[in-house]
Design a protein around this motif. Structure first.
Motif, PDB file in Angstrom:
ATOM      1  N   VAL A   1       0.813  -1.224   0.000  1.00  0.00           N
ATOM      2  CA  VAL A   1       0.000   0.000   0.000  1.00  0.00           C
ATOM      3  C   VAL A   1       0.847   1.275   0.000  1.00  0.00           C
ATOM      4  O   VAL A   1       0.301   2.372   0.067  1.00  0.00           O
ATOM      5  CB  VAL A   1      -0.976   0.032   1.203  1.00  0.00           C
ATOM      6  N   ARG A   2       2.154   1.130  -0.096  1.00  0.00           N
ATOM      7  CA  ARG A   2       3.019   2.313  -0.114  1.00  0.00           C
ATOM      8  C   ARG A   2       2.827   3.116  -1.395  1.00  0.00           C
ATOM      9  O   ARG A   2       2.579   2.554  -2.455  1.00  0.00           O
ATOM     10  CB  ARG A   2       4.486   1.890   0.015  1.00  0.00           C
ATOM     11  N   HIS A   3       2.979   4.429  -1.292  1.00  0.00           N
ATOM     12  CA  HIS A   3       2.869   5.291  -2.475  1.00  0.00           C
ATOM     13  C   HIS A   3       3.868   4.869  -3.548  1.00  0.00           C
ATOM     14  O   HIS A   3       3.539   4.805  -4.736  1.00  0.00           O
ATOM     15  CB  HIS A   3       3.126   6.757  -2.092  1.00  0.00           C
ATOM     16  N   ARG A   4       5.084   4.580  -3.127  1.00  0.00           N
ATOM     17  CA  ARG A   4       6.112   4.236  -4.120  1.00  0.00           C
ATOM     18  C   ARG A   4       5.796   2.919  -4.824  1.00  0.00           C
ATOM     19  O   ARG A   4       6.127   2.735  -5.993  1.00  0.00           O
ATOM     20  CB  ARG A   4       7.491   4.194  -3.461  1.00  0.00           C
ATOM     21  N   THR A   5       5.132   1.997  -4.119  1.00  0.00           N
ATOM     22  CA  THR A   5       4.735   0.730  -4.738  1.00  0.00           C
ATOM     23  C   THR A   5       3.682   0.968  -5.813  1.00  0.00           C
ATOM     24  O   THR A   5       3.741   0.392  -6.900  1.00  0.00           O
ATOM     25  CB  THR A   5       4.200  -0.253  -3.683  1.00  0.00           C
ATOM     26  N   LEU A   6       2.699   1.816  -5.499  1.00  0.00           N
ATOM     27  CA  LEU A   6       1.654   2.129  -6.479  1.00  0.00           C
ATOM     28  C   LEU A   6       2.251   2.781  -7.720  1.00  0.00           C
ATOM     29  O   LEU A   6       1.924   2.410  -8.850  1.00  0.00           O
ATOM     30  CB  LEU A   6       0.611   3.058  -5.857  1.00  0.00           C
ATOM     31  N   LEU A   7       3.124   3.757  -7.510  1.00  0.00           N
ATOM     32  CA  LEU A   7       3.729   4.460  -8.651  1.00  0.00           C
ATOM     33  C   LEU A   7       4.626   3.526  -9.456  1.00  0.00           C
ATOM     34  O   LEU A   7       4.622   3.566 -10.695  1.00  0.00           O
ATOM     35  CB  LEU A   7       4.522   5.671  -8.149  1.00  0.00           C
ATOM     36  N   ALA A   8       5.371   2.667  -8.775  1.00  0.00           N
ATOM     37  CA  ALA A   8       6.242   1.716  -9.474  1.00  0.00           C
ATOM     38  C   ALA A   8       5.413   0.734 -10.297  1.00  0.00           C
ATOM     39  O   ALA A   8       5.816   0.325 -11.385  1.00  0.00           O
ATOM     40  CB  ALA A   8       7.114   0.972  -8.474  1.00  0.00           C
ATOM     41  N   SER A   9       4.240   0.367  -9.771  1.00  0.00           N
ATOM     42  CA  SER A   9       3.380  -0.576 -10.481  1.00  0.00           C
ATOM     43  C   SER A   9       2.921  -0.024 -11.822  1.00  0.00           C
ATOM     44  O   SER A   9       2.745  -0.780 -12.783  1.00  0.00           O
ATOM     45  CB  SER A   9       2.161  -0.915  -9.609  1.00  0.00           C
ATOM     46  N   LEU A  10       2.744   1.281 -11.909  1.00  0.00           N
ATOM     47  CA  LEU A  10       2.271   1.895 -13.154  1.00  0.00           C
ATOM     48  C   LEU A  10       3.230   1.662 -14.315  1.00  0.00           C
ATOM     49  O   LEU A  10       2.815   1.635 -15.475  1.00  0.00           O
ATOM     50  CB  LEU A  10       2.056   3.399 -12.959  1.00  0.00           C
ATOM     51  N   ARG A  11       4.506   1.480 -14.010  1.00  0.00           N
ATOM     52  CA  ARG A  11       5.498   1.257 -15.078  1.00  0.00           C
ATOM     53  C   ARG A  11       5.236  -0.049 -15.818  1.00  0.00           C
ATOM     54  O   ARG A  11       5.631  -0.207 -16.965  1.00  0.00           O
ATOM     55  CB  ARG A  11       6.916   1.269 -14.506  1.00  0.00           C
ATOM     56  N   GLY A  12       4.574  -0.984 -15.165  1.00  0.00           N
ATOM     57  CA  GLY A  12       4.271  -2.258 -15.804  1.00  0.00           C
ATOM     58  C   GLY A  12       2.947  -2.253 -16.555  1.00  0.00           C
ATOM     59  O   GLY A  12       2.501  -3.312 -17.024  1.00  0.00           O
ATOM     60  N   MET A  13       2.313  -1.081 -16.699  1.00  0.00           N
ATOM     61  CA  MET A  13       1.002  -1.007 -17.326  1.00  0.00           C
ATOM     62  C   MET A  13       0.972  -1.572 -18.750  1.00  0.00           C
ATOM     63  O   MET A  13       0.089  -2.386 -19.074  1.00  0.00           O
ATOM     64  CB  MET A  13       0.498   0.438 -17.328  1.00  0.00           C
ATOM     65  N   PRO A  14       1.895  -1.183 -19.671  1.00  0.00           N
ATOM     66  CA  PRO A  14       1.800  -1.702 -21.046  1.00  0.00           C
ATOM     67  C   PRO A  14       1.827  -3.229 -21.109  1.00  0.00           C
ATOM     68  O   PRO A  14       1.008  -3.843 -21.797  1.00  0.00           O
ATOM     69  CB  PRO A  14       3.027  -1.091 -21.736  1.00  0.00           C
ATOM     70  N   ALA A  15       2.762  -3.837 -20.377  1.00  0.00           N
ATOM     71  CA  ALA A  15       2.859  -5.299 -20.390  1.00  0.00           C
ATOM     72  C   ALA A  15       1.623  -5.933 -19.759  1.00  0.00           C
ATOM     73  O   ALA A  15       1.118  -6.956 -20.241  1.00  0.00           O
ATOM     74  CB  ALA A  15       4.119  -5.749 -19.650  1.00  0.00           C
ATOM     75  N   TYR A  16       1.105  -5.319 -18.691  1.00  0.00           N
ATOM     76  CA  TYR A  16      -0.063  -5.886 -18.022  1.00  0.00           C
ATOM     77  C   TYR A  16      -1.302  -5.812 -18.911  1.00  0.00           C
ATOM     78  O   TYR A  16      -2.073  -6.771 -18.996  1.00  0.00           O
ATOM     79  CB  TYR A  16      -0.325  -5.170 -16.695  1.00  0.00           C
ATOM     80  N   VAL A  17      -1.501  -4.683 -19.581  1.00  0.00           N
ATOM     81  CA  VAL A  17      -2.672  -4.507 -20.440  1.00  0.00           C
ATOM     82  C   VAL A  17      -2.667  -5.521 -21.580  1.00  0.00           C
ATOM     83  O   VAL A  17      -3.717  -6.027 -21.989  1.00  0.00           O
ATOM     84  CB  VAL A  17      -2.748  -3.064 -20.969  1.00  0.00           C
ATOM     85  N   ARG A  18      -1.466  -5.851 -22.085  1.00  0.00           N
ATOM     86  CA  ARG A  18      -1.379  -6.818 -23.187  1.00  0.00           C
ATOM     87  C   ARG A  18      -1.897  -8.194 -22.779  1.00  0.00           C
ATOM     88  O   ARG A  18      -2.373  -8.955 -23.622  1.00  0.00           O
ATOM     89  CB  ARG A  18       0.076  -6.925 -23.689  1.00  0.00           C
ATOM     90  N   ARG A  19      -1.791  -8.541 -21.505  1.00  0.00           N
ATOM     91  CA  ARG A  19      -2.232  -9.875 -21.072  1.00  0.00           C
ATOM     92  C   ARG A  19      -3.438  -9.830 -20.131  1.00  0.00           C
ATOM     93  O   ARG A  19      -3.749 -10.817 -19.467  1.00  0.00           O
ATOM     94  CB  ARG A  19      -1.065 -10.614 -20.405  1.00  0.00           C
ATOM     95  N   ILE A  20      -4.137  -8.685 -20.117  1.00  0.00           N
ATOM     96  CA  ILE A  20      -5.259  -8.543 -19.186  1.00  0.00           C
ATOM     97  C   ILE A  20      -6.417  -9.474 -19.535  1.00  0.00           C
ATOM     98  O   ILE A  20      -7.243  -9.809 -18.699  1.00  0.00           O
ATOM     99  CB  ILE A  20      -5.733  -7.075 -19.124  1.00  0.00           C
ATOM    100  N   GLY A  21      -6.472  -9.938 -20.787  1.00  0.00           N
ATOM    101  CA  GLY A  21      -7.549 -10.835 -21.187  1.00  0.00           C
ATOM    102  C   GLY A  21      -7.323 -12.290 -20.829  1.00  0.00           C
ATOM    103  O   GLY A  21      -8.214 -13.124 -21.033  1.00  0.00           O
TER     104      GLY A  21
END
Length: 198
Positions: free
Chosen positions: A68-88
């Protein structure tokens, strides 16, 4: 579940905070949307409660556990492109905390609610003769502007809540991941380290 293990992720404070915030926001929104003179004061009280919960969340983001740390949330956003590609994919995200979409949802919700609470402090409802506690400290033009923003952010919060509920349903039905249960007992399916890069 092959390749996954059940892991305690959400601490008791975060879980309690989540459910109290949900109750406060939903009830406060309903009282504001269908307001009458007799219940308007409760809308204001719930605004105070929501504001206090947001302050706690900001503090918890600095001193709380890693998920729940702020830095964890912000760091997680960097993985958005890869995550969206496999969200299905029809399997749980397996992230030991918020996945990138979930992190974005948390950030958006907290910021929108912060704006909603702050603008509410300076808002005014002429029809019911109610004003926010700080409305008398600013100009009438500022009160009008803040009232407009308060009404706008009420709609923004409503959209974010609807998206949140839609995501919960999608994860439950399609990805076989019960996010509601995880936020109740704190455990979720997390990928084994050997499979996290998939």
């Amino acid at each position: 579940m092959e390749g996954y293990r059940r892991e305690a992720v959400w601490d008791p404070f975060t879980r309690a905070w989540h459910w109290v915030l949900a109750a406060s926001v939903i009830t406060g929104w309903m009282l504001g949307e269908f307001r009458t003179f007799s219940i308007m004061q409760w809308h204001i009280y719930l605004g105070y409660l929501t504001g206090a919960l947001l302050v706690l969340r900001y503090v918890w983001g600095w001193v709380g556990p890693a998920p729940v740390r702020h830095r964890t949330l912000l760091a997680s956003l960097r993985g958005m492109p890869a995550y969206v590609r496999r969200i299905g994919a029809r399997r749980p995200s397996g992230v030991p905390g918020h996945n990138p979409v979930g992190a974005l949802s948390v950030i958006a919700m907290v910021l929108a609610l912060t704006a909603q609470v702050v603008t509410g402090l300076f808002s005014q409802d002429d029809a019911l003769f109610y004003s926010g506690p700080l409305a008398s400290e600013v100009s009438s033009d500022t009160v009008v502007m803040m009232t407009g923003y308060h009404n706008l952010f009420a709609r923004v919060v409503l959209v974010l809540v609807a998206l949140h509920l839609a995501a919960i349903l999608y994860y439950l039905v399609w990805k076989r991941e019960n996010l509601v249960a995880s936020m109740w007992h704190g455990r979720k399916w997390v990928k084994d380290r050997a499979t996290r890069g998939e």
